[in-house]
Design a protein around this motif. Structure first.
Motif, PDB file in Angstrom:
ATOM      1  N   ALA A 143      18.962   2.673  36.211  1.00 13.13           N
ATOM      2  CA  ALA A 143      19.960   3.638  35.734  1.00 13.13           C
ATOM      3  C   ALA A 143      21.056   3.873  36.775  1.00 13.13           C
ATOM      4  O   ALA A 143      20.805   3.764  37.974  1.00 13.13           O
ATOM      5  CB  ALA A 143      19.272   4.972  35.405  1.00 13.13           C
ATOM      6  N   PRO A 144      22.248   4.220  36.302  1.00 12.96           N
ATOM      7  CA  PRO A 144      23.319   4.559  37.249  1.00 12.96           C
ATOM      8  C   PRO A 144      22.885   5.712  38.143  1.00 12.96           C
ATOM      9  O   PRO A 144      22.203   6.638  37.707  1.00 12.96           O
ATOM     10  CB  PRO A 144      24.476   4.992  36.339  1.00 12.96           C
ATOM     11  CG  PRO A 144      24.177   4.390  35.012  1.00 12.96           C
ATOM     12  CD  PRO A 144      22.679   4.326  34.917  1.00 12.96           C
ATOM     13  N   LYS A 145      23.267   5.629  39.394  1.00 18.83           N
ATOM     14  CA  LYS A 145      22.927   6.689  40.343  1.00 18.83           C
ATOM     15  C   LYS A 145      23.761   7.931  40.028  1.00 18.83           C
ATOM     16  O   LYS A 145      24.944   7.840  39.726  1.00 18.83           O
ATOM     17  CB  LYS A 145      23.212   6.251  41.782  1.00 18.83           C
ATOM     18  CG  LYS A 145      22.477   4.984  42.180  1.00 18.83           C
ATOM     19  CD  LYS A 145      20.984   5.202  42.188  1.00 18.83           C
ATOM     20  CE  LYS A 145      20.272   3.941  42.652  1.00 18.83           C
ATOM     21  NZ  LYS A 145      19.177   3.551  41.833  1.00 18.83           N
ATOM     22  N   ARG A 146      23.115   9.063  40.107  1.00 20.05           N
ATOM     23  CA  ARG A 146      23.829  10.328  39.877  1.00 20.05           C
ATOM     24  C   ARG A 146      24.592  10.704  41.145  1.00 20.05           C
ATOM     25  O   ARG A 146      24.063  10.602  42.245  1.00 20.05           O
ATOM     26  CB  ARG A 146      22.853  11.428  39.510  1.00 20.05           C
ATOM     27  CG  ARG A 146      22.150  11.157  38.206  1.00 20.05           C
ATOM     28  CD  ARG A 146      21.178  12.282  37.894  1.00 20.05           C
ATOM     29  NE  ARG A 146      20.365  11.909  36.764  1.00 20.05           N
ATOM     30  CZ  ARG A 146      20.435  12.502  35.589  1.00 20.05           C
ATOM     31  NH1 ARG A 146      21.287  13.486  35.402  1.00 20.05           N
ATOM     32  NH2 ARG A 146      19.665  12.115  34.610  1.00 20.05           N
ATOM     33  N   LYS A 147      25.802  11.147  40.963  1.00 16.27           N
ATOM     34  CA  LYS A 147      26.613  11.557  42.110  1.00 16.27           C
ATOM     35  C   LYS A 147      26.135  12.907  42.601  1.00 16.27           C
ATOM     36  O   LYS A 147      25.837  13.807  41.820  1.00 16.27           O
ATOM     37  CB  LYS A 147      28.078  11.630  41.719  1.00 16.27           C
ATOM     38  CG  LYS A 147      28.668  10.281  41.408  1.00 16.27           C
ATOM     39  CD  LYS A 147      30.132  10.355  41.111  1.00 16.27           C
ATOM     40  CE  LYS A 147      30.640   8.965  40.808  1.00 16.27           C
ATOM     41  NZ  LYS A 147      32.077   8.955  40.571  1.00 16.27           N
ATOM     42  N   LYS A 148      26.068  13.034  43.925  1.00 15.60           N
ATOM     43  CA  LYS A 148      25.660  14.310  44.529  1.00 15.60           C
ATOM     44  C   LYS A 148      26.835  15.271  44.464  1.00 15.60           C
ATOM     45  O   LYS A 148      27.983  14.894  44.663  1.00 15.60           O
ATOM     46  CB  LYS A 148      25.218  14.109  45.973  1.00 15.60           C
ATOM     47  CG  LYS A 148      23.961  13.281  46.094  1.00 15.60           C
ATOM     48  CD  LYS A 148      23.540  13.160  47.530  1.00 15.60           C
ATOM     49  CE  LYS A 148      22.269  12.329  47.622  1.00 15.60           C
ATOM     50  NZ  LYS A 148      21.845  12.186  49.010  1.00 15.60           N
ATOM     51  N   ARG A 149      26.508  16.504  44.214  1.00 17.34           N
ATOM     52  CA  ARG A 149      27.539  17.542  44.175  1.00 17.34           C
ATOM     53  C   ARG A 149      27.903  17.955  45.595  1.00 17.34           C
ATOM     54  O   ARG A 149      27.043  18.129  46.441  1.00 17.34           O
ATOM     55  CB  ARG A 149      27.031  18.744  43.399  1.00 17.34           C
ATOM     56  CG  ARG A 149      26.700  18.390  41.965  1.00 17.34           C
ATOM     57  CD  ARG A 149      26.119  19.570  41.289  1.00 17.34           C
ATOM     58  NE  ARG A 149      27.161  20.112  40.425  1.00 17.34           N
ATOM     59  CZ  ARG A 149      27.059  21.233  39.767  1.00 17.34           C
ATOM     60  NH1 ARG A 149      25.973  21.954  39.881  1.00 17.34           N
ATOM     61  NH2 ARG A 149      28.029  21.654  38.989  1.00 17.34           N
ATOM     62  N   ALA A 150      29.183  18.112  45.823  1.00 19.40           N
ATOM     63  CA  ALA A 150      29.658  18.579  47.132  1.00 19.40           C
ATOM     64  C   ALA A 150      29.390  20.076  47.244  1.00 19.40           C
ATOM     65  O   ALA A 150      29.490  20.818  46.279  1.00 19.40           O
ATOM     66  CB  ALA A 150      31.133  18.284  47.295  1.00 19.40           C
TER      67      ALA A 150
END
Length: 114
Positions: free
Chosen positions: A106-113
């Motif tokens: 699965a596509p990696k989830r972007k971390k929230r800043a």
């Protein structure tokens, strides 16, 4: 389970797409919409419906020793992929293997800043 039902099961995952990139091979690739990565390669090998699925290496070895219908993947990385004879494993186990492959690719989830 037949090929059509297997494809339908894979398409039930959110963001799953069906692709047939090989003109000379009767193979269906199931991939993620978000990153294009494969999570399943559905084909017939010696007249048997099979699916190649990505798997954590230790689990891949366990599955190969547990089910005679699970072996190192045809035409793919043998450490990370298994070929599964669709009718040689319990359906619930097959669906679990598909989910595992889907999750691994699965596509990696972007971390929230913040």
């Amino acid at each position: 389970m037949d090929r059509k039902a297997l494809i339908a099961h894979c398409l039930a995952y959110e963001g799953a797409l069906e692709d047939e990139p090989f003109a000379t091979v009767n193979a269906t690739v199931m991939r993620h919409e978000g990153n294009g990565k494969w999570f399943a390669l559905i084909c017939e090998l010696d007249g048997v419906l099979c699916v190649n699925l990505k798997c954590e290496p230790m689990l891949a070895l366990f599955l190969r020793t547990t089910y005679p219908g699970v072996r190192p993947a045809w035409h793919m990385n043998k450490l990370h992929w298994n070929t599964v004879e669709v009718d040689a494993v319990p359906q619930e186990e097959l669906f679990g293997m598909i989910r595992h492959s889907f999750d691994l690719t699965a596509p990696k989830r972007k971390k929230r800043a913040g």
